[in-house]
Design an enzyme around this catalytic site. Sequence first.
Site, PDB file in Angstrom:
ATOM      1  N   HIS A  35      62.453  74.798  -9.195  1.00  0.00           N
ATOM      2  CA  HIS A  35      61.920  76.091  -9.636  1.00  0.00           C
ATOM      3  C   HIS A  35      61.475  76.067 -11.086  1.00  0.00           C
ATOM      4  O   HIS A  35      60.690  76.901 -11.495  1.00  0.00           O
ATOM      5  CB  HIS A  35      63.018  77.178  -9.577  1.00  0.00           C
ATOM      6  CG  HIS A  35      63.143  77.874  -8.276  1.00  0.00           C
ATOM      7  ND1 HIS A  35      64.288  77.815  -7.533  1.00  0.00           N
ATOM      8  CD2 HIS A  35      62.298  78.682  -7.584  1.00  0.00           C
ATOM      9  CE1 HIS A  35      64.150  78.544  -6.436  1.00  0.00           C
ATOM     10  NE2 HIS A  35      62.948  79.072  -6.441  1.00  0.00           N
ATOM     11  N   GLU A  89      51.748  78.676   0.695  1.00  0.00           N
ATOM     12  CA  GLU A  89      51.004  78.371  -0.536  1.00  0.00           C
ATOM     13  C   GLU A  89      49.641  77.740  -0.266  1.00  0.00           C
ATOM     14  O   GLU A  89      48.682  77.997  -0.981  1.00  0.00           O
ATOM     15  CB  GLU A  89      51.825  77.452  -1.446  1.00  0.00           C
ATOM     16  CG  GLU A  89      52.909  78.169  -2.249  1.00  0.00           C
ATOM     17  CD  GLU A  89      54.178  78.410  -1.446  1.00  0.00           C
ATOM     18  OE1 GLU A  89      54.290  77.880  -0.320  1.00  0.00           O
ATOM     19  OE2 GLU A  89      55.061  79.130  -1.937  1.00  0.00           O
TER      20      GLU A  89
END
Lengths: 326, 342
Positions: free
Chosen positions: A131, A62
């Site tokens: 999540h 990321e």
Amino acid sequence: MADRPITIREALSSALREEMHRDERVFIMGEEVGVWGGTYAVTRGFLDEFGAKRVRDTPISEMVIAGAAVGAAMAGLRPIAELMTINFAFVAMDAIVNHMAKVRYMFNGQFTVPMVLRTTSGGGKQLGATHSHAPEPIFAHFPGMYVAVPGTAYDAKGMLKAAIRDDNPVMFIEHSTMLQRRAPVPEGDDFVLPIGKSDIKRAGDDVTIVTYQKGLEWSLEAAEELAKDGIEAEVIDLRWLRPLDLEPVFESFKKTNRCVVVEESLPMFNVGSEVAAQLQNEMFDYMDAPVKRVAAMDVPLPYADNIEKMALPSPEKIIAAVKEVI
Amino acid sequence: MTTDVQAAYQIDDTGIDLDNKTLLEMYWQMVRARRTDERTWVLHRQGKIAFHISGIGHEAIQVGAAYALRRGYDYSHLYYRDLAFAFALGYTPRDFLLAVFGKAGEPTSGSRQMPSHFSSRALGMLSASSPVATQVPQAAGAALACKMRGEDRVVVTALGEGSTSEGDFFEGMNWAGVHKLPMICLVENNIYAISVPMHLQMAVPNVADRAPMFGVTGAVVDGNDVLASFRVMSEAVARARNGEGATLLEAKTYRPVPHSSDDDDRTYRSRDEVEEWKQRDPIKRFQDYLLERGILNDTAIEEIEARVRQEVDEAQATALDAPYPPAEDALFPVFAPDGTDR
């Protein structure tokens, strides 16, 4: 041209496709965007259509997805970088907050960062606390980047095209459970919505509900139930958390004198806090009741289906909040 | 630390084909950065400025590396110790002192950003950062842009060895390797991450030992030798320009001064160690090399010192006289105005 009902997924996909044809500087990079066609199948077929140069599968990395997009944007390209979920954006927070948002200001406008960071948000699918949160307000905190939170296919398409064309960095947040929602969307390449305009999704005179994305769906459902009791809610979809357009909210509040803010994010320091503060400043004389906020419960989102649902907002919770202020 | 000071004192000019004019210019750039840096320390100790982060001791690798670039064409992502690097790319003492005093007209940021965070579109210097190593993924992105456009531009990013413990370093280098990017990651290894020594930072003797894990070329150079630095950097630049991918280039150097004006290095290293490194000062070393070859003489040294002193004096006077930024400057440019599709 005529409007055609398409899903949010199709709306996003067509926006990306049209803008990639329109501007060769636009390219896509992220996990699973190429061969796999996107975690949510938004870029399915793109690898064949545009080639591996413009549809780039990245490692699970990321920091580099966001950081390299910043560098590529400063160097003159217009990257669309994709993070699988906004909950993984925390890994890339420095690139997003310290660079994507600040480079323009820190270096006196020498560099623009024309990038879009696409990601998904939201719970309700039993994917647990790392999540499933909807932490959009965190990103709206920082000046220098826009935050898009579309809740319909129409908005998703017009807002994404606007985001790609804009020279400012945009955090573009899609809701992972809403991609199959269908709505009429104008055909044609030139359908672009303005940045930073909220939208009245349902008219009503009794209470103003301010919301976005999944909250919009819950609020509209709640509004239909409330109508059965003779309560007409005006539902305002913010669409963008930055720039934040509260003018329609103020106008609505002048007639309803009551407001409920609905969002999926956590309850502390959230969109509701901001809207309530601004209403208090701007609309004090019109206030007939405290501003109520409906948000997720103040816990990391649990996994088990029943308690996850319990922790999230719902039409029932919205109805209860409205009835408190009426 | 065991160091053979004499052995490390030679300048390795193998294969160097620079004319005397260029050699003297490189020497001048090193002196110019050193004197500007020293002046800034003085200004700080006099209480006239808020903060200084120093590049003293790093001049050789920085000037050597800058001269290996196509200056104004190649991109650089520098870090806060790169004053000599920035000067060699076209930044000036005047620019720096305007930044140090936080005055209007400062070209990097209009004094919105700290000094030593070098950035100039005109000079190809992309943004510099305070959180360390964030420039590595960004440099990889810029290098990707160069490659996608089919340009032969290369991107150099500089950082200290302390920054190589960051995840950003690993993710950025991994990507540079995967995509064979035209990038040079220049690690100016001065042995300390502020106070933390090498052996507590990594279990390998050289930062460049990590190159194979990224699939990039690794190289180590004596960063206090300006000509060796120039040569090894030139080789890395040639590889990048020829499509042979990225290099992790480690320059061994030393910071004989504290990390910043807020640091007291006496807490973490001996004076003997510092003194030993001062014997290997990169400027003195290059000066002796030039003297031995008759490229430089005592008169020329004095002339260069006088010219630099005058430039720094004028820069300081200009910066002192300059107005502070107008209040309204605080409010922009956060967003690109009418930012659509330009």
